[in-house]
Structures are given as C-alpha cells and as structure tokens.
Scaffold this motif. Structure first.
Motif, PDB file in Angstrom:
ATOM      1  N   ILE D  30     -35.146  80.944  77.585  1.00 38.40           N
ATOM      2  CA  ILE D  30     -36.105  80.335  78.523  1.00 38.40           C
ATOM      3  C   ILE D  30     -35.348  79.547  79.589  1.00 38.40           C
ATOM      4  N   LEU D  32     -32.371  79.796  80.635  1.00 42.80           N
ATOM      5  CA  LEU D  32     -31.652  80.709  81.523  1.00 42.80           C
ATOM      6  C   LEU D  32     -32.590  81.283  82.590  1.00 42.80           C
ATOM      7  N   ALA D  33     -33.776  81.711  82.173  1.00 40.75           N
ATOM      8  CA  ALA D  33     -34.738  82.281  83.125  1.00 40.75           C
ATOM      9  C   ALA D  33     -35.204  81.217  84.118  1.00 40.75           C
ATOM     10  N   VAL D  34     -35.394  80.000  83.631  1.00 44.18           N
ATOM     11  CA  VAL D  34     -35.808  78.901  84.519  1.00 44.18           C
ATOM     12  C   VAL D  34     -34.719  78.627  85.554  1.00 44.18           C
ATOM     13  N   GLU D  35     -33.469  78.592  85.119  1.00 47.88           N
ATOM     14  CA  GLU D  35     -32.363  78.345  86.051  1.00 47.88           C
ATOM     15  C   GLU D  35     -32.206  79.500  87.043  1.00 47.88           C
ATOM     16  N   ALA D  36     -32.390  80.729  86.575  1.00 46.73           N
ATOM     17  CA  ALA D  36     -32.285  81.883  87.475  1.00 46.73           C
ATOM     18  C   ALA D  36     -33.342  81.785  88.576  1.00 46.73           C
TER      19      ALA D  36
END
Lengths: 118, 118, 118, 118
Positions: D30, D32-36
């Motif tokens: 999660i 990682l996806a938020v940072e991306a």
C-alpha cells in the motif's frame, strides 16, 4: 444525485477557468488515480478493524470524506469528457458481476474472491 | 442515479456472498486505488490528443467504460461502509473549490493549476 | 546491483525499439504507478498475516516477484530520464528520515507513525 | 548500490523503532502505491514535453527526487520482507521482455506498445 446536472456544473466550472485544455481524458485519469491514492493513504498503517472505526477519529474522517469527494469529482469529469453514461455503466457492471459470482459459488469464498473482480 | 438505492443493492450483493468480512474500509480503499490504476492503464502511452479520441477505439472504450464502473462501485461501497453521504461530500467540495479557485485568479493558469487541488 | 549499468541496458533496450518517444518522464511516472497498483492487487483481500505468508502460495509469489521487477524497471528508467542519481537520492532520504523519526519518539508509536512519512 | 546492505540498514531502522509490526507485505505494498502516486502528482497537468524539462523547475525536481527515493525505499523493504531477490527479479524480467518484444516487431510500434507490458 442528478449525475448529469453535477457534471454540467463541473464542466462549466472548468470552462470558466479555461481548464478544459488540461482536462484531457488522460490527465483526468491520472488525477483520479492520484486522488484514489490520497484516499488510501490514511488507511495504510491501520488494522482492518481500526479502519471500520474511522468515524471515531474526526480528523481522518473529514479528510477521507474530502478525498472521496475528489475521486467522485474526477470520475464525473472523466465520464463526461469521454461521453460515457456513468449510471448505465454501473448497471451493466452490476449485471455482469451477478453472472460472474453466483451466490452458491462465491459465498464466503475468500479463495475465489481473491481473484481480480474486474 | 439514486445513490442510496444503488448502495443498498451493492450491500445486499456483498451480504448474500458473505463478502462483508472482506469489505473493510481499508480493503475497499485498496480495491478503489487498484481499479483507478486499471482505468489509467489504457491511457499510459497515449498522447493527450489521442486520449480525447478514445471513442474511436471501441475495444479500449469498452474497457474504460467498465473500469469507470468498477471505480464507481467501490467508491459507493466505501462511502456506504463509512456512512459518508456521497452527494453532500461532493457539494461541500464543489463549494470549497469555488472559494479556492476564484475565476479571476485561476483563469487558464497552468502554473497555479499545477498545485495539488485537494 | 550496478544501477547505472542496468539503466544503460534498459535505455538501449528502449532505443533499439524506438520507444524513447513514449518514455517521457510523465509517461514513465504513469507506468510506475500502474505497476505499483498491479503489485498491490494480489494483497487487496488478504489479511496482514496472510500477506506475511505469501511465499506459501507459489502462483501469487511468482506474480509479486514479477510486479516488483516491473516497478523497479520503471523506477530505473524514470530516474535515468530525469538524470536523478537513485543511490544518492536514497541515501539523502534515509538521512532525512533518521532526523524526522528519532528512535526515542518513534518507538512502536502507531499514532505518530500513522502520519505521512514522505 | 549494494541492495542487501541498504535493505539491512532499512530493516534495522524499522526494528529500532518497533515498526516491523506495521511493515507487513500488504501494508508495504500500500505504502509503495501511495508513494508512486505522490511521484506521479507533479506530472499530472504537465505536457509530456514539459515533463522532459522538469529539471528547469528546481522545486518540483527536488520533490520528484525525494518521491523517487520513497518509492525505492518501500520497494527495498517489501522485497526484503518477502525474501525476494530484487536483482535477480529484474534480470529475469529483462530477459522476459527481450523475448516478448523482439526488436523487429516492436520497433517504434505504438500500437503494439500500447498493450500492457507486464
């Protein structure tokens, strides 16, 4: 919600500000994904049970409410720019899901469920 | 769209399949972000102008319509599980955006616009 | 990993296929976000504990390994196209995080932790 | 970059703060996806050409550098928690892509390219 009327207001909002130039479907799809991630952010370290009690934290609850609105607004804009009828798209997908996941097979089935739904 | 009535149907759909156990707000927020990215995917290598002509490609257009429905369905589920009124959330945000981006200042202003809106 | 050497190979891979025209930083950032969501997808309905046992499910484990590689590849491409040194960017951020989260304050602190880290 | 050594430092950083309890693969995916998505945000209203000139805007450039580091850090953490060797995962995927996209077929081919790569 009168979808088409809200879409009209959002379209006029963008037109008045000469923002239509930025609102290509590609850019709106990016904006939608960015907002969806902002909506996800307050949940990232919460346990599932805590997420069910989010209303007990007024700051996060207000933030989530606002992010939900942002996602909805970009979704309305994107559907409008692509001339896609949101309501009929949803009806069609609900029908499709009902066929794909008959109650007898899907019931409480985490394994089956853990396959991509779309 | 009668938001509350569609939410009720989606809730019953989940209940019949005993999926409510999976539909914590945290998991629904993940599912929403995943669907938003799937909606973004067909646009990733398109030029902006091509994205405005998406309807000319029936396969991608049908795919995008379905992904838009998926995003909407998870958004309705999430708002329902959190007891957030989607319609009033949107109205509130539109009001806020009108204050934040007065026409005189925001007009055609890519620089200003290129700041996070939420 | 010799970051710069892998970046060179990926750059040549794109050049040979005349894909540099598609690999603008904007498009690579989209592709990265799309891949990050694909990496998230197999986790969406799992309990946290189940996610710690992912290796027991060889199919999902292989899928996740491949999605991790996809994210890494687009990250390397994006950093390369922007002329950003990935290694020094990481070192700088680790230093910043150490200052921002001193052990004494951050220890086991879910409340503090549940604030955006970036 | 000595991947394993950076992973060890990040692991110790988390352990000292008793953050391992939050760092389940699910939560890291999660994050990682938020940072991306945060990395994508500064690009959302830019034209592709503008995105190629990002370095001319020092504020956005510094922001993007930091977000790239955040994505990398979570990717390293996730791979570490799942015991996935990042370097060999990347090598394997590069090999797979070379087979899937032979130069003769893929060359400058936007249509072919516009299919999901992963």
């Amino acid at each position: 919600m009168d979808i088409k009327s809200v879409q009209k207001r959002l379209r006029e909002f963008a037109q008045e500000r000469e923002w239509e130039q930025f609102h290509s479907p590609k850019n709106l799809a990016i904006a939608l994904a960015v907002e969806a991630a902002e909506l996800l952010e307050p949940f990232q370290w919460l346990k599932e049970e805590e997420s069910r009690q989010l209303a007990e934290n007024p700051t996060d609850y207000a933030l989530v409410k606002e992010e939900i609105a942002d996602v909805m607004i970009y979704l309305l804009r994107l559907a409008d720019q692509l001339d896609i009828d949101l309501e009929s798209a949803v009806e069609e997908k609900i029908r499709k899901n009902a066929e794909k996941y008959p109650v007898a097979l899907a019931k409480g089935n985490a394994v089956k469920y853990n396959r991509r739904e779309s």
